[in-house]
Scaffold this motif. Sequence first.
Motif, mmCIF file in Angstrom:
data_model
loop_
_atom_site.group_PDB
_atom_site.id
_atom_site.type_symbol
_atom_site.label_atom_id
_atom_site.label_comp_id
_atom_site.label_asym_id
_atom_site.label_seq_id
_atom_site.Cartn_x
_atom_site.Cartn_y
_atom_site.Cartn_z
ATOM 1 N N MET A 263 40.031 -4.205 -47.241
ATOM 2 C CA MET A 263 39.340 -3.781 -46.017
ATOM 3 C C MET A 263 40.350 -3.476 -44.912
ATOM 4 S SD MET A 263 36.353 -3.533 -47.036
ATOM 5 C CE MET A 263 35.554 -3.105 -45.512
ATOM 6 N N ALA A 264 41.429 -4.234 -44.829
ATOM 7 C CA ALA A 264 42.474 -3.953 -43.826
ATOM 8 C C ALA A 264 43.101 -2.589 -44.100
ATOM 9 C CB ALA A 264 43.531 -5.049 -43.846
ATOM 10 N N ASP A 265 43.349 -2.278 -45.367
ATOM 11 C CA ASP A 265 43.912 -0.973 -45.725
ATOM 12 C C ASP A 265 42.950 0.158 -45.374
ATOM 13 O OD1 ASP A 265 46.196 -2.182 -46.674
ATOM 14 O OD2 ASP A 265 45.636 -2.022 -48.799
ATOM 15 N N LEU A 266 41.655 -0.031 -45.650
ATOM 16 C CA LEU A 266 40.667 0.990 -45.326
ATOM 17 C C LEU A 266 40.568 1.213 -43.821
ATOM 18 C CD1 LEU A 266 37.812 0.133 -47.846
ATOM 19 C CD2 LEU A 266 39.379 2.092 -47.918
ATOM 20 N N ARG A 267 40.608 0.132 -43.047
ATOM 21 C CA ARG A 267 40.548 0.273 -41.583
ATOM 22 C C ARG A 267 41.773 1.004 -41.049
ATOM 23 N NH1 ARG A 267 38.411 -4.887 -42.072
ATOM 24 N NH2 ARG A 267 40.434 -5.837 -41.679
ATOM 25 N N SER A 268 42.940 0.692 -41.603
ATOM 26 C CA SER A 268 44.151 1.347 -41.104
ATOM 27 C C SER A 268 44.207 2.818 -41.524
ATOM 28 C CB SER A 268 45.401 0.611 -41.574
ATOM 29 O OG SER A 268 45.571 0.752 -42.966
ATOM 30 N N ALA A 269 43.549 3.184 -42.611
ATOM 31 C CA ALA A 269 43.551 4.561 -43.083
ATOM 32 C C ALA A 269 42.582 5.443 -42.299
ATOM 33 C CB ALA A 269 43.177 4.615 -44.566
ATOM 34 N N ASP A 270 41.618 4.839 -41.607
ATOM 35 C CA ASP A 270 40.620 5.595 -40.854
ATOM 36 C C ASP A 270 40.595 5.102 -39.409
ATOM 37 O OD1 ASP A 270 38.483 6.983 -39.841
ATOM 38 O OD2 ASP A 270 37.000 6.133 -41.220
ATOM 39 N N PRO A 271 41.411 5.676 -38.543
ATOM 40 C CA PRO A 271 41.489 5.200 -37.159
ATOM 41 C C PRO A 271 40.202 5.405 -36.364
ATOM 42 C CG PRO A 271 42.725 7.234 -37.412
ATOM 43 C CD PRO A 271 42.278 6.827 -38.782
ATOM 44 N N PHE A 272 39.269 6.202 -36.885
ATOM 45 C CA PHE A 272 38.024 6.452 -36.169
ATOM 46 C C PHE A 272 36.895 5.535 -36.626
ATOM 47 C CE2 PHE A 272 40.422 10.430 -36.128
ATOM 48 C CZ PHE A 272 40.601 10.542 -34.760
ATOM 49 N N ARG A 273 37.183 4.674 -37.581
ATOM 50 C CA ARG A 273 36.168 3.748 -38.090
ATOM 51 C C ARG A 273 35.722 2.832 -36.952
ATOM 52 N NH1 ARG A 273 34.431 1.374 -42.962
ATOM 53 N NH2 ARG A 273 33.998 -0.837 -42.732
ATOM 54 N N GLN A 274 34.443 2.762 -36.737
ATOM 55 C CA GLN A 274 33.878 1.955 -35.664
ATOM 56 C C GLN A 274 33.095 0.794 -36.242
ATOM 57 O OE1 GLN A 274 34.208 2.533 -32.236
ATOM 58 N NE2 GLN A 274 35.771 3.945 -32.966
ATOM 59 N N GLY A 275 32.871 -0.173 -35.392
ATOM 60 C CA GLY A 275 32.012 -1.292 -35.781
ATOM 61 C C GLY A 275 32.791 -2.374 -36.486
ATOM 62 N N GLY A 276 32.105 -3.434 -36.761
ATOM 63 C CA GLY A 276 32.704 -4.575 -37.436
ATOM 64 C C GLY A 276 31.660 -5.213 -38.310
ATOM 65 N N GLY A 277 31.750 -6.498 -38.428
ATOM 66 C CA GLY A 277 30.790 -7.237 -39.241
ATOM 67 C C GLY A 277 29.458 -7.376 -38.530
ATOM 68 N N ARG A 278 28.552 -7.960 -39.209
ATOM 69 C CA ARG A 278 27.224 -8.166 -38.621
ATOM 70 C C ARG A 278 27.269 -9.344 -37.645
ATOM 71 N NH1 ARG A 278 24.876 -12.458 -40.900
ATOM 72 N NH2 ARG A 278 25.730 -13.287 -42.824
ATOM 73 N N ALA A 279 26.235 -9.469 -36.843
ATOM 74 C CA ALA A 279 26.161 -10.530 -35.846
ATOM 75 C C ALA A 279 25.970 -11.888 -36.515
ATOM 76 C CB ALA A 279 25.006 -10.257 -34.895
ATOM 77 N N PHE A 280 26.462 -12.931 -35.869
ATOM 78 C CA PHE A 280 26.294 -14.300 -36.353
ATOM 79 C C PHE A 280 24.879 -14.742 -36.000
ATOM 80 C CE2 PHE A 280 27.009 -18.911 -36.228
ATOM 81 C CZ PHE A 280 27.650 -19.070 -37.440
ATOM 82 N N THR A 281 24.118 -15.169 -37.000
ATOM 83 C CA THR A 281 22.696 -15.443 -36.801
ATOM 84 C C THR A 281 22.392 -16.942 -36.819
ATOM 85 O OG1 THR A 281 22.157 -15.406 -39.157
ATOM 86 C CG2 THR A 281 22.139 -13.281 -37.991
ATOM 87 N N LYS A 282 21.172 -17.249 -36.431
ATOM 88 C CA LYS A 282 20.693 -18.631 -36.489
ATOM 89 C C LYS A 282 20.683 -19.122 -37.939
ATOM 90 C CE LYS A 282 16.981 -21.347 -34.485
ATOM 91 N NZ LYS A 282 15.721 -21.316 -33.748
ATOM 92 N N ALA A 283 20.365 -18.233 -38.874
ATOM 93 C CA ALA A 283 20.378 -18.600 -40.293
ATOM 94 C C ALA A 283 21.803 -18.941 -40.759
ATOM 95 C CB ALA A 283 19.801 -17.467 -41.146
ATOM 96 N N ASP A 284 22.797 -18.170 -40.275
ATOM 97 C CA ASP A 284 24.195 -18.479 -40.592
ATOM 98 C C ASP A 284 24.554 -19.864 -40.087
ATOM 99 O OD1 ASP A 284 24.762 -15.958 -41.759
ATOM 100 O OD2 ASP A 284 25.243 -15.104 -39.794
ATOM 101 N N ARG A 285 24.137 -20.177 -38.882
ATOM 102 C CA ARG A 285 24.419 -21.477 -38.276
ATOM 103 C C ARG A 285 23.793 -22.601 -39.103
ATOM 104 N NH1 ARG A 285 26.583 -21.856 -33.570
ATOM 105 N NH2 ARG A 285 25.990 -19.769 -32.926
ATOM 106 N N GLY A 286 22.564 -22.396 -39.558
ATOM 107 C CA GLY A 286 21.885 -23.395 -40.388
ATOM 108 C C GLY A 286 22.566 -23.573 -41.740
ATOM 109 N N ARG A 287 22.951 -22.453 -42.361
ATOM 110 C CA ARG A 287 23.670 -22.531 -43.649
ATOM 111 C C ARG A 287 24.994 -23.266 -43.477
ATOM 112 N NH1 ARG A 287 21.723 -17.568 -44.400
ATOM 113 N NH2 ARG A 287 23.571 -16.540 -43.577
ATOM 114 N N PHE A 288 25.680 -22.968 -42.379
ATOM 115 C CA PHE A 288 26.954 -23.641 -42.126
ATOM 116 C C PHE A 288 26.748 -25.148 -41.976
ATOM 117 C CE2 PHE A 288 29.890 -25.674 -39.279
ATOM 118 C CZ PHE A 288 31.076 -25.469 -39.961
ATOM 119 N N SER A 289 25.780 -25.560 -41.185
ATOM 120 C CA SER A 289 25.543 -26.986 -40.958
ATOM 121 C C SER A 289 25.261 -27.721 -42.257
ATOM 122 C CB SER A 289 24.385 -27.188 -39.981
ATOM 123 O OG SER A 289 24.757 -26.744 -38.694
#
Length: 150
Positions: free
Chosen positions: A110-136
């Motif tokens: 993924m780092a290689d793909l990002r560096s190969a496309d300087p116009f790539r926008q966005g990132g990962g998805r938002a951290f959700t309440k479900a993520d928080r519950g799974r983590f706990s």
Amino acid sequence: MSLYVDADACPVKDECTRAAERLGVRVFVVCNGGLRPSAHPLVETVFVPDGPDEADKWIAERAGPGDVVVTGDIPLAAKCVASGAAVLKHDGEALTPANIGNVLAMRDLMADLRSADPFRQGGGRAFTKADRGRFSAALDRALRMAGAAR
């Protein structure tokens, strides 16, 4: 048994403190600064010098068998897994000897793909309440297993 939290940009610091309190586990919240130290007696906030990967180095030098590490930093996770520590990502995903190689390879791709496309926008998805519950839930399991292993 200790819980090490790579605290810079960590969305689950409060969950780590609550789990440690429930289970009586010492917590090291490691950061470069910018965090208010916790008044909780089980939580020690460690401020490392400014510089790249200083918090990672501090954690990697100390974490080992019977410890749990919380981080989103995959190279740090790989070092901690190699030293025998249990490692969790912020969404509760366990990083283990069985999957850390694939996770590292995907990170590098993924780092290689990002560096190969300087116009790539966005990132990962938002951290959700479900993520928080799974983590706990995953953190409770990891801490109980680490305690049973000692």
